[in-house]
Design a protein around this motif. Structure first.
Motif, PDB file in Angstrom:
ATOM      1  N   MET A 180      -1.400   5.093   7.446  1.00  0.00           N
ATOM      2  CA  MET A 180      -2.119   4.226   6.494  1.00  0.00           C
ATOM      3  C   MET A 180      -2.581   5.064   5.296  1.00  0.00           C
ATOM      4  SD  MET A 180      -2.475   0.964   7.123  1.00  0.00           S
ATOM      5  CE  MET A 180      -2.307   1.050   8.893  1.00  0.00           C
ATOM      6  N   SER A 181      -2.341   4.605   4.133  1.00  0.00           N
ATOM      7  CA  SER A 181      -2.649   5.396   2.949  1.00  0.00           C
ATOM      8  C   SER A 181      -4.084   5.181   2.504  1.00  0.00           C
ATOM      9  CB  SER A 181      -1.726   4.998   1.805  1.00  0.00           C
ATOM     10  OG  SER A 181      -0.398   5.057   2.197  1.00  0.00           O
ATOM     11  N   ASP A 182      -4.615   6.193   1.872  1.00  0.00           N
ATOM     12  CA  ASP A 182      -5.921   6.058   1.233  1.00  0.00           C
ATOM     13  C   ASP A 182      -5.771   5.113   0.047  1.00  0.00           C
ATOM     14  OD1 ASP A 182      -8.319   8.505   0.085  1.00  0.00           O
ATOM     15  OD2 ASP A 182      -8.259   6.351  -0.152  1.00  0.00           O
ATOM     16  N   THR A 183      -6.660   4.137  -0.052  1.00  0.00           N
ATOM     17  CA  THR A 183      -6.494   3.147  -1.116  1.00  0.00           C
ATOM     18  C   THR A 183      -6.700   3.758  -2.493  1.00  0.00           C
ATOM     19  OG1 THR A 183      -8.795   2.567  -0.936  1.00  0.00           O
ATOM     20  CG2 THR A 183      -7.236   1.232   0.314  1.00  0.00           C
ATOM     21  N   LEU A 193       4.778   0.332 -12.167  1.00  0.00           N
ATOM     22  CA  LEU A 193       4.445  -1.096 -12.211  1.00  0.00           C
ATOM     23  C   LEU A 193       4.595  -1.631 -13.628  1.00  0.00           C
ATOM     24  CD1 LEU A 193       1.325  -1.283  -9.854  1.00  0.00           C
ATOM     25  CD2 LEU A 193       3.632  -2.115  -9.408  1.00  0.00           C
ATOM     26  N   ILE A 218      -4.820  -1.533  -8.975  1.00  0.00           N
ATOM     27  CA  ILE A 218      -3.972  -2.621  -8.447  1.00  0.00           C
ATOM     28  C   ILE A 218      -4.037  -3.830  -9.385  1.00  0.00           C
ATOM     29  CG2 ILE A 218      -3.621  -4.193  -6.498  1.00  0.00           C
ATOM     30  CD1 ILE A 218      -4.809  -2.095  -4.667  1.00  0.00           C
ATOM     31  N   PRO A 219      -2.935  -4.135 -10.080  1.00  0.00           N
ATOM     32  CA  PRO A 219      -2.929  -5.324 -10.950  1.00  0.00           C
ATOM     33  C   PRO A 219      -3.044  -6.611 -10.125  1.00  0.00           C
ATOM     34  CG  PRO A 219      -1.048  -3.876 -11.408  1.00  0.00           C
ATOM     35  CD  PRO A 219      -1.663  -3.402 -10.137  1.00  0.00           C
ATOM     36  N   VAL A 227      -1.503  -3.668  14.735  1.00  0.00           N
ATOM     37  CA  VAL A 227      -0.460  -2.790  14.201  1.00  0.00           C
ATOM     38  C   VAL A 227       0.704  -2.572  15.173  1.00  0.00           C
ATOM     39  CG1 VAL A 227      -0.041  -0.348  13.662  1.00  0.00           C
ATOM     40  CG2 VAL A 227      -1.658  -1.665  12.305  1.00  0.00           C
ATOM     41  N   GLY A 270       0.732  -2.975   5.272  1.00  0.00           N
ATOM     42  CA  GLY A 270       0.517  -1.544   5.493  1.00  0.00           C
ATOM     43  C   GLY A 270       1.582  -0.855   6.330  1.00  0.00           C
ATOM     44  N   ALA A 284      -3.103  -5.527  -0.065  1.00  0.00           N
ATOM     45  CA  ALA A 284      -2.286  -4.737  -0.985  1.00  0.00           C
ATOM     46  C   ALA A 284      -2.737  -3.280  -0.952  1.00  0.00           C
ATOM     47  CB  ALA A 284      -2.380  -5.300  -2.399  1.00  0.00           C
ATOM     48  N   ALA A 285      -4.069  -3.079  -0.905  1.00  0.00           N
ATOM     49  CA  ALA A 285      -4.605  -1.716  -0.921  1.00  0.00           C
ATOM     50  C   ALA A 285      -4.194  -0.940   0.329  1.00  0.00           C
ATOM     51  CB  ALA A 285      -6.127  -1.755  -1.051  1.00  0.00           C
ATOM     52  N   LEU A 286      -3.989  -1.648   1.453  1.00  0.00           N
ATOM     53  CA  LEU A 286      -3.586  -0.978   2.700  1.00  0.00           C
ATOM     54  C   LEU A 286      -2.250  -0.252   2.544  1.00  0.00           C
ATOM     55  CD1 LEU A 286      -4.261  -3.536   5.599  1.00  0.00           C
ATOM     56  CD2 LEU A 286      -5.515  -1.442   5.081  1.00  0.00           C
ATOM     57  N   SER A 287      -1.416  -0.726   1.618  1.00  0.00           N
ATOM     58  CA  SER A 287      -0.079  -0.153   1.482  1.00  0.00           C
ATOM     59  C   SER A 287      -0.033   1.066   0.576  1.00  0.00           C
ATOM     60  CB  SER A 287       0.889  -1.218   0.941  1.00  0.00           C
ATOM     61  OG  SER A 287       1.046  -2.252   1.890  1.00  0.00           O
ATOM     62  N   GLY A 288      -1.163   1.404  -0.081  1.00  0.00           N
ATOM     63  CA  GLY A 288      -1.163   2.555  -0.980  1.00  0.00           C
ATOM     64  C   GLY A 288      -0.448   2.248  -2.274  1.00  0.00           C
ATOM     65  N   SER A 305       0.818  -0.608  -5.794  1.00  0.00           N
ATOM     66  CA  SER A 305       0.791  -1.926  -5.173  1.00  0.00           C
ATOM     67  C   SER A 305       0.156  -2.911  -6.145  1.00  0.00           C
ATOM     68  CB  SER A 305       0.031  -1.891  -3.845  1.00  0.00           C
ATOM     69  OG  SER A 305      -1.267  -1.426  -4.033  1.00  0.00           O
TER      70      SER A 305
END
Lengths: 78, 264
Positions: free
Chosen positions: A1-4, A28, A65-66, B28, B59, B82-86, B89
């Motif tokens: 899981m990535s850091d936001t 983007l 994030i748009p 998950v 994610g 969306a933020a979960l995917s890095g 996004s």
């Protein structure tokens, strides 16, 4: 899981006036169009918005994030 | 774009996903199982992809594609998801895509198209955003999914209050899927199904998992009245169980592949 916040979060300059704005990913900017008109967008760096002149809407960018939803967009002044 | 003829309440879909962004970690393992089955199809092709779109991958898709060296943009109807995917996004609506032509050579939609009202329209928009000979890879629950639950809830609600309200999404039939891709202009459309049986020791955990994944009822004509308190417990108790006392819940997973046509 990535850091936001993403990898370049450290490079965001600290500002006293406004909350730190994370820049939108250039990849983007290359592909995004207005979801309503499918016309190109203009990136307004100072307001951190994507402007659709054809639709008269400004799409916000939150944390890099748009948000490409007409319901969430700001109507441009006529 | 709300239309009273729409089956699904997109605002509700968005709220459910937003709420689920903090709980989706609990499901998950199921999402990853399905993701692996879907992305297995990439191994079947010798094509190299250089610009992917992850549509509603919660994610688990974007991270896998990027790990495979494919630059990936992730999209979701909710900001939290969306933020979960890095990065990179974005938030957008599958029914109103914000992409120019020739944006992607790979689109992956993992369990994310079943709350879309106008699926043919969404597929056409996707195809237009794709490069010639790009690949669309989608998984979605098919007719047959949650059938045991649907039957149990319908029977129990009929007994309790003499009527029913739609509580489980109408899923598409496998037979319709390939035709759907073809009508949207994809070439070599293929659709097949795999059955995944989920075993639950406690049937209430099934409902918790569905909510955790953002899969709450978003049917526009859903009853806005609180269901009779006994409905779900009674329905869950009536589900068939294995010899070990576990409830079997079937996910009938449809996997669709189609290619954007070559340049004219």
């Amino acid at each position: 899981m990535s850091d936001t916040k993403g990898e370049d979060a450290d490079e965001v300059p600290a500002s006293d006036a406004a909350p730190p704005q994370q820049a939108v990913d250039p990849r983007l900017l290359e592909i995004l169009v207005c979801p309503l008109t499918k016309q190109p967008l203009v990136y307004d760096r100072t307001r951190n918005e994507l402007i659709s002149r054809a639709a008269g809407l400004a799409y916000p960018i939150r944390g890099g994030i748009p948000i490409m939803l007409p319901d969430e967009a700001r109507p441009l002044d006529a | 774009m709300s239309d009273q003829a729409d089956i699904f309440d997109r605002g509700a879909v968005r709220r459910h996903r937003e709420r689920a962004a903090s709980t989706v970690g609990g499901v998950v393992p199921i999402l990853e199982d399905v993701a692996d089955r879907l992305l297995d199809r990439l191994a079947d092709t010798t094509r190299r992809f250089s610009a992917a779109l992850d549509l509603g991958g919660r994610g688990v898709i974007a991270s896998r594609l990027r790990a495979a060296g494919i630059p990936t943009v992730a999209m979701d109807l909710s900001l939290g998801m969306a933020a979960l995917s890095g990065a990179p996004s974005l938030v957008a609506d599958e029914e109103m895509l914000p992409f120019g032509p020739d944006s992607f050579d790979l689109v992956v939609a993992n369990l994310s198209l079943h709350w879309v009202n106008d699926l043919p329209g969404a597929l056409i928009q996707l195809r237009r955003a794709m490069k010639p000979e790009g690949l669309l890879l989608a998984s979605l629950p098919l007719l047959g999914t949650l059938d045991e639950l649907r039957r149990a809830v319908t029977e129990t609600e009929t007994e309790l209050r003499g009527g029913i309200s739609p509580r489980i999404s109408p899923f598409p039939d496998l037979r319709d899927c390939a035709g759907l891709l073809q009508r949207a202009g994809f070439t070599l459309p293929v659709a097949d199904a795999e059955d995944i049986d989920l075993l639950y020791a406690n049937p209430l955990a099934l409902l918790r998992d569905l909510q955790a994944a953002g899969e709450r009822n978003a049917i526009r004509e859903r009853s806005l009245f609180v269901p009779p308190r006994a409905l779900f417990p009674a329905a869950l108790m009536s589900l068939p169980v294995t010899a070990e006392g576990r409830v079997i819940i079937r996910l009938r997973l449809g996997i669709m592949t189609g290619w954007a046509p070559p340049a004219a």
